[in-house]
Design an enzyme around this catalytic site. Sequence first.
Site, mmCIF file in Angstrom:
data_model
loop_
_atom_site.group_PDB
_atom_site.id
_atom_site.type_symbol
_atom_site.label_atom_id
_atom_site.label_comp_id
_atom_site.label_asym_id
_atom_site.label_seq_id
_atom_site.Cartn_x
_atom_site.Cartn_y
_atom_site.Cartn_z
ATOM 1 N N LYS A 81 22.205 -22.115 123.688
ATOM 2 C CA LYS A 81 21.781 -22.461 122.694
ATOM 3 C C LYS A 81 22.722 -22.492 121.482
ATOM 4 O O LYS A 81 22.879 -21.611 120.495
ATOM 5 C CB LYS A 81 20.240 -22.444 121.984
ATOM 6 C CG LYS A 81 19.830 -23.627 120.788
ATOM 7 C CD LYS A 81 18.670 -23.026 119.886
ATOM 8 C CE LYS A 81 19.629 -22.876 118.239
ATOM 9 N NZ LYS A 81 20.437 -23.421 117.962
ATOM 10 N N GLU A 98 22.011 -25.878 115.686
ATOM 11 C CA GLU A 98 21.483 -27.609 115.499
ATOM 12 C C GLU A 98 23.095 -28.477 114.549
ATOM 13 O O GLU A 98 22.542 -29.421 114.995
ATOM 14 C CB GLU A 98 20.301 -27.134 114.821
ATOM 15 C CG GLU A 98 21.016 -26.981 113.885
ATOM 16 C CD GLU A 98 19.828 -26.275 112.184
ATOM 17 O OE1 GLU A 98 18.681 -25.544 112.470
ATOM 18 O OE2 GLU A 98 19.451 -26.847 111.790
ATOM 19 N N GLY A 147 26.250 -14.844 114.051
ATOM 20 C CA GLY A 147 25.282 -15.865 113.648
ATOM 21 C C GLY A 147 25.590 -14.623 111.702
ATOM 22 O O GLY A 147 26.042 -13.784 112.273
ATOM 23 N N GLU A 200 27.646 -10.238 117.220
ATOM 24 C CA GLU A 200 27.530 -10.567 116.312
ATOM 25 C C GLU A 200 28.056 -11.301 115.264
ATOM 26 O O GLU A 200 27.761 -12.162 115.091
ATOM 27 C CB GLU A 200 29.449 -10.675 116.938
ATOM 28 C CG GLU A 200 31.030 -11.059 116.618
ATOM 29 C CD GLU A 200 30.661 -11.612 115.837
ATOM 30 O OE1 GLU A 200 30.654 -11.237 114.659
ATOM 31 O OE2 GLU A 200 31.676 -12.475 115.963
ATOM 32 N N CYS A 258 33.703 -15.303 110.102
ATOM 33 C CA CYS A 258 33.231 -13.955 110.157
ATOM 34 C C CYS A 258 33.964 -13.150 110.021
ATOM 35 O O CYS A 258 33.496 -12.009 109.118
ATOM 36 C CB CYS A 258 32.567 -13.614 111.455
ATOM 37 S SG CYS A 258 33.331 -13.952 112.447
ATOM 38 N N GLU A 275 28.116 -11.647 101.702
ATOM 39 C CA GLU A 275 29.125 -13.045 102.201
ATOM 40 C C GLU A 275 28.598 -14.199 101.756
ATOM 41 O O GLU A 275 27.628 -14.569 101.653
ATOM 42 C CB GLU A 275 28.750 -12.755 104.134
ATOM 43 C CG GLU A 275 29.895 -13.876 104.929
ATOM 44 C CD GLU A 275 29.227 -13.502 106.167
ATOM 45 O OE1 GLU A 275 27.804 -13.395 106.600
ATOM 46 O OE2 GLU A 275 29.984 -13.703 107.306
HETATM 47 P P1 NDP Z 1 22.038 -18.315 111.398
HETATM 48 O O1 NDP Z 1 22.892 -16.578 111.921
HETATM 49 O O2 NDP Z 1 20.839 -18.596 110.534
HETATM 50 O O3 NDP Z 1 22.637 -18.526 112.721
HETATM 51 C C1 NDP Z 1 23.636 -18.846 113.687
HETATM 52 C C2 NDP Z 1 22.426 -19.379 115.119
HETATM 53 O O4 NDP Z 1 21.069 -18.701 115.482
HETATM 54 C C3 NDP Z 1 22.216 -21.070 114.878
HETATM 55 O O5 NDP Z 1 22.543 -20.674 116.711
HETATM 56 C C4 NDP Z 1 21.057 -20.612 114.950
HETATM 57 O O6 NDP Z 1 20.374 -22.400 115.400
HETATM 58 C C5 NDP Z 1 20.508 -19.403 115.861
HETATM 59 N N1 NDP Z 1 18.962 -19.042 114.315
HETATM 60 C C6 NDP Z 1 18.756 -19.464 113.745
HETATM 61 N N2 NDP Z 1 18.188 -18.411 113.207
HETATM 62 C C7 NDP Z 1 17.181 -17.806 114.612
HETATM 63 C C8 NDP Z 1 16.344 -17.472 115.090
HETATM 64 N N3 NDP Z 1 15.284 -16.720 114.210
HETATM 65 N N4 NDP Z 1 15.949 -17.341 116.268
HETATM 66 C C9 NDP Z 1 17.056 -17.660 117.180
HETATM 67 N N5 NDP Z 1 18.454 -17.950 116.861
HETATM 68 C C10 NDP Z 1 18.232 -18.201 115.933
HETATM 69 O O7 NDP Z 1 23.401 -18.826 110.296
HETATM 70 P P2 NDP Z 1 23.424 -20.358 109.300
HETATM 71 O O8 NDP Z 1 24.084 -21.153 110.066
HETATM 72 O O9 NDP Z 1 21.791 -20.090 108.822
HETATM 73 O O10 NDP Z 1 24.365 -19.921 108.215
HETATM 74 C C11 NDP Z 1 23.405 -19.343 106.912
HETATM 75 C C12 NDP Z 1 24.661 -17.519 106.782
HETATM 76 O O11 NDP Z 1 24.959 -16.836 107.877
HETATM 77 C C13 NDP Z 1 26.136 -18.265 106.183
HETATM 78 O O12 NDP Z 1 26.738 -18.764 105.707
HETATM 79 C C14 NDP Z 1 26.958 -17.290 106.884
HETATM 80 O O13 NDP Z 1 26.635 -16.076 105.864
HETATM 81 C C15 NDP Z 1 26.446 -15.965 108.077
HETATM 82 N N6 NDP Z 1 27.168 -16.828 109.515
HETATM 83 C C16 NDP Z 1 27.694 -15.703 110.391
HETATM 84 C C17 NDP Z 1 28.498 -16.450 111.135
HETATM 85 C C18 NDP Z 1 29.263 -15.825 112.154
HETATM 86 O O14 NDP Z 1 29.866 -15.984 112.956
HETATM 87 N N7 NDP Z 1 29.287 -14.198 111.820
HETATM 88 C C19 NDP Z 1 28.322 -18.081 111.943
HETATM 89 C C20 NDP Z 1 26.782 -18.334 111.168
HETATM 90 C C21 NDP Z 1 26.334 -18.312 110.119
HETATM 91 P P3 NDP Z 1 20.290 -22.957 114.080
HETATM 92 O O15 NDP Z 1 22.111 -22.926 113.234
HETATM 93 O O16 NDP Z 1 20.092 -24.274 115.425
HETATM 94 O O17 NDP Z 1 18.911 -23.003 113.422
#
Ligand code: NDP
Length: 494
Positions: A179, A182, A232, A254, A288, A388
């Site tokens: 997945k 989005e 994420g 990660e 990240c 962050e």
């Molecule tokens: P998220 O951690 O929410 O999203 C990352 C991924 O996880 C996306 O595919 C998202 O899906 C999915 N996801 C979100 N909620 C769930 C859940 N409950 N169960 C399973 N999968 C889930 O990050 P955001 O996109 O909301 O970004 C918010 C903050 O996160 C950023 O500002 C940054 O600080 C951090 N971040 C860190 C990253 C890294 O590389 N370590 C990468 C991205 C964000 P979907 O987006 O489709 O809802």
Amino acid sequence: MNDIRQNYIDGRWQPALSGATREIINPANGELIALVADSQAEDTRLAIAAAKRAFYGKGEWRRTGGPRRADTLLAIADAIKARAEELALLDTRDNGKPLREARADIDDAAACFRYYAGLVTKPQGGVYEVSDGFGPMHAFAMHEPVGVCGLITPWNYPLLMAAWKLAPALAAGNCVVFKPSELTPLSAVELFRIFHEAGLPAGTANLVLGTGPSAGQELASSHDVDMITFTGSTRTGQTIASLAVGNLKKVGLELGGKSPNIIFADADLEGAVEWAMIGVFFNQGEVCSAGSRILIEESVKERFVARLAERANAMTIGDGLHDPDIGAIVSQAQLEKILGHIERARSQGARLVCGGERYTAGSCAKGFFVRPTVFDQCTREMDIVREEVFGPVVAVQTFRTEAEAIEMANDTPYGLAGGVFTSDGARALRVVKEIRAGVTWINCYNPTFNEAPWGGYKMSGYGRDLGVNGLLEYQQVKQVNISLQPGPVGWYRR
Ligand code: NDP
């Protein structure tokens, strides 16, 4: 828009069961670029069932020998290369990043499949000398795939993050449900077209499009999933880890970071300025490992900050397709989050040196752009030092001694990355050994390689992507013991 990107489940393209779709927006101009399936847990369950049948039923992929799996991965790498420009354009339009950075991502993604194709044909496991209390024995360990793996990736490197997880998971012989974020699913859809053409058996790789809470969470909670890996935010990582406890599935996380970039007065300052920019402005700072805390020796701070601001102010900003230095932020929500961090830093007393606002010149008015931002006079209790941002914003703090720099560097719940700049080699190694982080750089910041392990300490997660460790994550190790003397051992008295 008739062309709706669909889920790929059990070797077939299919819409979400509900028929729902969601809009994909180009963050550089706010225009609609695609409609994609908006899946729910029921769609994810279908994909998990397909992966489960493929792995535990016919088991075609896991029973395919390493060299033939490698051939398929090499064909996938070739197809990515053949479609590189198209994929780079998609990631730029979807994510906002400058085109040359997207091109580099696609190159790296192809190389990642190539790397794991090579690795899976190399010796794995081991043979052990064991005691002969039960007669002569031979013991060895073999590596096997974990089973059904759920893979969830974020939006900052759409195709590259997909490759970091899919290449080793498939190389190891697993069946997967993937997945993507989005916000940026378009290149993943093309990657799955490539999988289909490369002849992956049906059910081996499944794609579910939708939001994390609706479509992704099922991968964490389902008892039919044997492993979940996620990149994420730390908060979502915590949710996933707690849901995964139900069937004690294997977990790889990660997560976020607030990484220190330590610069000593004896460093090449002009080089340190450029690497610091790569550290925090590359990919709009949506990285990240971003070096979002610059810790600089007090005696050179004024000179360094002045030069950093001069260079930051000269950066070009615009639609990624025109290949500027800084492209669009991925979404309006992320833009607002970044602007909120900037506002809080100001109100908490940090000195704004440059940037600090949305960029709206010319056609950028319709997109989500932020000027590269430097805050000076930051103190450790400020949010800008602790949280962050995931945007082109850096906080500068000063130190006087090596010990103080190390203590400040480690004063964070995160532990993903860190850098040190100095011309004293012994000091560089001393400092790197003290930084509690999984990825470190000396006299550079941010280059990453498919060949070397990547992952965090502390609340930046656990497990490793990339390198040999990346393959091991998607494998289980089985001990096999063979008696070399069949027949009674004579252990029990007759
Ligand atoms: P998220 O951690 O929410 O999203 C990352 C991924 O996880 C996306 O595919 C998202 O899906 C999915 N996801 C979100 N909620 C769930 C859940 N409950 N169960 C399973 N999968 C889930 O990050 P955001 O996109 O909301 O970004 C918010 C903050 O996160 C950023 O500002 C940054 O600080 C951090 N971040 C860190 C990253 C890294 O590389 N370590 C990468 C991205 C964000 P979907 O987006 O489709 O809802």
